[in-house]
Design a protein around this motif. Structure first.
Motif, PDB file in Angstrom:
ATOM      1  N   TRP A 200     -53.302 -22.839  61.063  1.00 49.94           N
ATOM      2  CA  TRP A 200     -54.749 -22.731  60.753  1.00 49.94           C
ATOM      3  C   TRP A 200     -54.659 -21.655  59.490  1.00 49.94           C
ATOM      4  O   TRP A 200     -55.664 -22.167  58.625  1.00 49.94           O
ATOM      5  N   VAL A 201     -54.126 -20.726  59.410  1.00 51.95           N
ATOM      6  CA  VAL A 201     -54.144 -19.784  58.343  1.00 51.95           C
ATOM      7  C   VAL A 201     -53.750 -20.378  56.997  1.00 51.95           C
ATOM      8  O   VAL A 201     -54.280 -20.112  55.967  1.00 51.95           O
ATOM      9  N   THR A 202     -52.435 -21.158  57.221  1.00 55.38           N
ATOM     10  CA  THR A 202     -51.956 -22.000  56.122  1.00 55.38           C
ATOM     11  C   THR A 202     -53.082 -22.690  55.523  1.00 55.38           C
ATOM     12  O   THR A 202     -53.358 -22.797  54.323  1.00 55.38           O
ATOM     13  N   ALA A 203     -53.642 -23.737  56.325  1.00 60.00           N
ATOM     14  CA  ALA A 203     -54.385 -24.617  55.903  1.00 60.00           C
ATOM     15  C   ALA A 203     -55.746 -23.875  55.533  1.00 60.00           C
ATOM     16  O   ALA A 203     -56.285 -24.540  54.173  1.00 60.00           O
ATOM     17  N   CYS A 204     -56.366 -22.975  55.920  1.00 53.42           N
ATOM     18  CA  CYS A 204     -57.362 -22.269  55.500  1.00 53.42           C
ATOM     19  C   CYS A 204     -57.262 -21.772  54.126  1.00 53.42           C
ATOM     20  O   CYS A 204     -58.324 -21.712  53.071  1.00 53.42           O
TER      21      CYS A 204
ATOM     22  N   LEU B 177     -48.247 -20.622  52.427  1.00 48.93           N
ATOM     23  CA  LEU B 177     -46.702 -20.874  52.607  1.00 48.93           C
ATOM     24  C   LEU B 177     -45.965 -20.114  53.296  1.00 48.93           C
ATOM     25  O   LEU B 177     -45.187 -20.299  53.851  1.00 48.93           O
ATOM     26  N   SER B 178     -46.296 -18.461  53.078  1.00 43.19           N
ATOM     27  CA  SER B 178     -45.478 -17.773  53.713  1.00 43.19           C
ATOM     28  C   SER B 178     -45.647 -17.616  55.402  1.00 43.19           C
ATOM     29  O   SER B 178     -44.575 -17.448  56.010  1.00 43.19           O
ATOM     30  N   TYR B 179     -46.583 -18.240  55.732  1.00 45.30           N
ATOM     31  CA  TYR B 179     -46.908 -18.435  57.236  1.00 45.30           C
ATOM     32  C   TYR B 179     -45.863 -19.536  57.787  1.00 45.30           C
ATOM     33  O   TYR B 179     -45.358 -19.374  58.582  1.00 45.30           O
ATOM     34  N   ALA B 180     -45.803 -20.540  56.923  1.00 45.43           N
ATOM     35  CA  ALA B 180     -45.295 -21.832  57.479  1.00 45.43           C
ATOM     36  C   ALA B 180     -43.593 -21.662  57.378  1.00 45.43           C
ATOM     37  O   ALA B 180     -42.845 -21.873  58.102  1.00 45.43           O
TER      38      ALA B 180
END
Length: 532
Positions: free
Chosen positions: A379-383, A227-230
């Motif tokens: 992408w990173v959030t989902a992975c 979530l930090s990326y989002a």
């Protein structure tokens, strides 16, 4: 008197949590686990936001390195800006020099490059590293020692409040040194979550559900990190009220207020050693039943042997020890941590943690270096969220099932096997171009992230119940300091070899090394470890 009060609290908690007719009793441990997982999510979100918003934050508060950067207002982003290492060369491009300029909708010339704070440098490293990690690891030991002597619910709730305050106030920070102080408070607040909550979880859940429960608790890591990326990217880009990155911390602080209130209202500190007491009572009942069925002296002996064997299979955290009034000393903590299986387990955990941090510290930089035109987006959030959540759930479920047949060694086999399978997936991340790299990353997360809940389940079964919080904190102190600082060798390895090769050694290479050491640790366990 103290012994009677503990026995009374145990009896009261037993009536609530173990009554077959009590729906509340069955749900309460899981609701409590959900609240603790949410607390951990907020803590990790607060922790990792810095790396996402560091550039706009540094440009507003003026700290760290200054470099030639792509102009965020330009229609195209040039990767040539990074080639200029001084202000004169960077600003010489402001006069409409060749291809390095672009035009805005109102026909005014916008430069592709600007000379501004990059968000990196020593000042950033202090914020990301020592300001947080040093306080996080040191405070964790101190706070966990307090939690071993006082009410754990009160300790973790106060710490959540401290984290919430520091996170919200970061959104109002006006100077770099305010950021440093607030990062230190964040580290102190979050430091209690893993050792104290894990200790309570071990008393709330029986052995056959403990690894699963710890795995669910550790979902907070992946949900918070993802979530930090989002939050850091999309909320900052929305620029609500012209506050930009500040709203990322304000929103996270609001989430922290909710977490603190939930902890205050819902969490109850279970009697220490409650599960050990329950299981001993069940074993005594089973022994008496065997005695009645077998009849005579022979049946009695058989029942006694079974009961004795089961009791021996428990870790030192037996109810007789957990329900006494004697306060544990630090010598007892050290004695429990210096056992050969625990030392070997710590070495393996340091290797595994080094792999995780080596990738986490370099994820964005790696893709910017080799695939600068690819938009990471979600992408990173989902992975992280999907792979990490699946990994901790599967790891806990599998190890809880296998431990019934193979004993505590089964958890070590799960740790070794999961890291071994994750190794080729991690290597694929470094060799496949995106988006293929992210499918490989998803596979790596699913298997590699099976480890944390299972690791804590092993440790909790190897140390006495009276020192679990402190032992966990010391264990984490070592693991976080080694795993959090060893990735600095990526830099010299890059100079000697290449960036990709350096990451190959530190990321999948450390996965493989940890797998070997986890497997070797299984040979150090005694024969009387749990076999249920």
């Amino acid at each position: 008197m103290g012994g009677r009060s503990i026995a009374a609290s145990y009896s009261a908690m037993k009536m609530i949590t173990s009554s077959p007719s009590s729906t509340m009793g069955r749900l309460l441990p899981w609701v409590t686990l959900g609240v603790m997982s949410y607390m951990y999510l907020v803590g990790e979100l607060s922790h990792f936001l810095l790396g996402i918003v560091s550039r706009p934050m540094s440009q507003e508060l003026h700290y760290g390195d200054i470099a030639c950067l792509p102009n965020p207002e330009a229609a195209t982003q040039s990767d040539e800006c990074k080639e200029f290492d001084n202000k004169t060369e960077c600003l010489s491009l402001l006069e409409g020099d060749g291809d390095l300029t672009t035009t805005s909708p109102n026909n005014t010339v916008l430069t592709t490059c600007v000379w501004d704070y990059s968000g990196l440098g020593l000042a950033y490293q202090v914020l990301a590293g020592p300001a947080f990690v040093a306080v996080f690891t040191t405070a964790g030991v101190i706070i966990s020692a307090i939690a071993d002597r006082f009410n754990r619910k009160v300790v973790v709730t106060v710490c959540c409040g401290v984290l919430t305050f520091a996170t919200g106030m970061t959104g109002a920070a006006m100077t770099y040194w305010q950021l440093v102080i607030l990062r230190m408070l964040m580290g102190a607040g979050e430091s209690s979550f893993t050792p104290v909550c894990s200790s309570m979880i071990s008393d709330l859940f029986p052995e056959n559900l403990r690894a699963l429960a710890l795995g669910i608790f550790n979902w907070g890591i992946y949900l918070g990190y993802g979530l930090s990326y989002a939050v850091g990217n999309f909320v900052t880009e929305a620029d609500i009220g012209g506050l930009g990155w500040r709203w990322s911390y304000i929103i996270t602080g609001i989430m922290g207020v909710v977490a603190t209130l939930l902890a205050l209202i819902i969490i109850r500190d279970p009697p220490r050693g409650m599960q050990a007491k329950k299981e001993e009572e069940e074993e005594e009942k089973a022994g008496k039943k065997d005695e009645v069925i077998g009849g005579g002296e022979e049946g009695s002996v058989e029942g006694d042997v079974k009961t004795s064997s089961s009791s021996a299979s428990f870790p030192p955290a037996s109810s007789s020890e957990a329900l006494t009034d004697r306060k544990p000393g630090f010598k007892e903590v050290l004695r429990s941590l210096l056992k050969p299986p625990v030392v070997c387990l710590a070495f393996a955990a340091c290797l595994r943690h080094t792999a995780g941090f080596s990738w986490a510290y370099n994820t964005q930089l790696y893709f910017l270096t080799y695939y600068p035109d690819f938009n990471l987006g979600l992408w990173v959030t989902a992975c992280s969220i999907i792979g990490g959540s699946l990994g901790v759930a599967v790891g806990g479920f599998v190890s809880d099932r296998l431990v019934k047949r193979l004993g505590l060694r089964a958890r070590l086999y799960v740790l070794a096997g999961s890291q071994l399978i994750a190794t080729p997936f991690a290597a694929g991340v470094l060799y496949f171009p995106p988006p293929g790299a992210f499918f490989s990353l998803l596979g790596a997360y699913i298997f590699a992230e099976m480890w944390l809940g299972v690791l804590f389940a092993v440790l909790l079964e190897l140390v006495p119940g009276k020192v679990q919080s402190t032992a966990l904190a010391v264990f984490l102190f070592v693991m976080n300091n080694v795993g959090g600082n060893l990735p600095v060798v990526v830099d010299p390895l890059t100079n000697l070899l290449s960036y990709r090769t350096a990451l190959l050694i530190m990321y999948p290479g450390c996965y493989l090394a940890s797998s070997v050491v986890f497997f070797l640790t299984s040979f150090l366990l005694r024969e009387d470890t749990p076999k249920k």
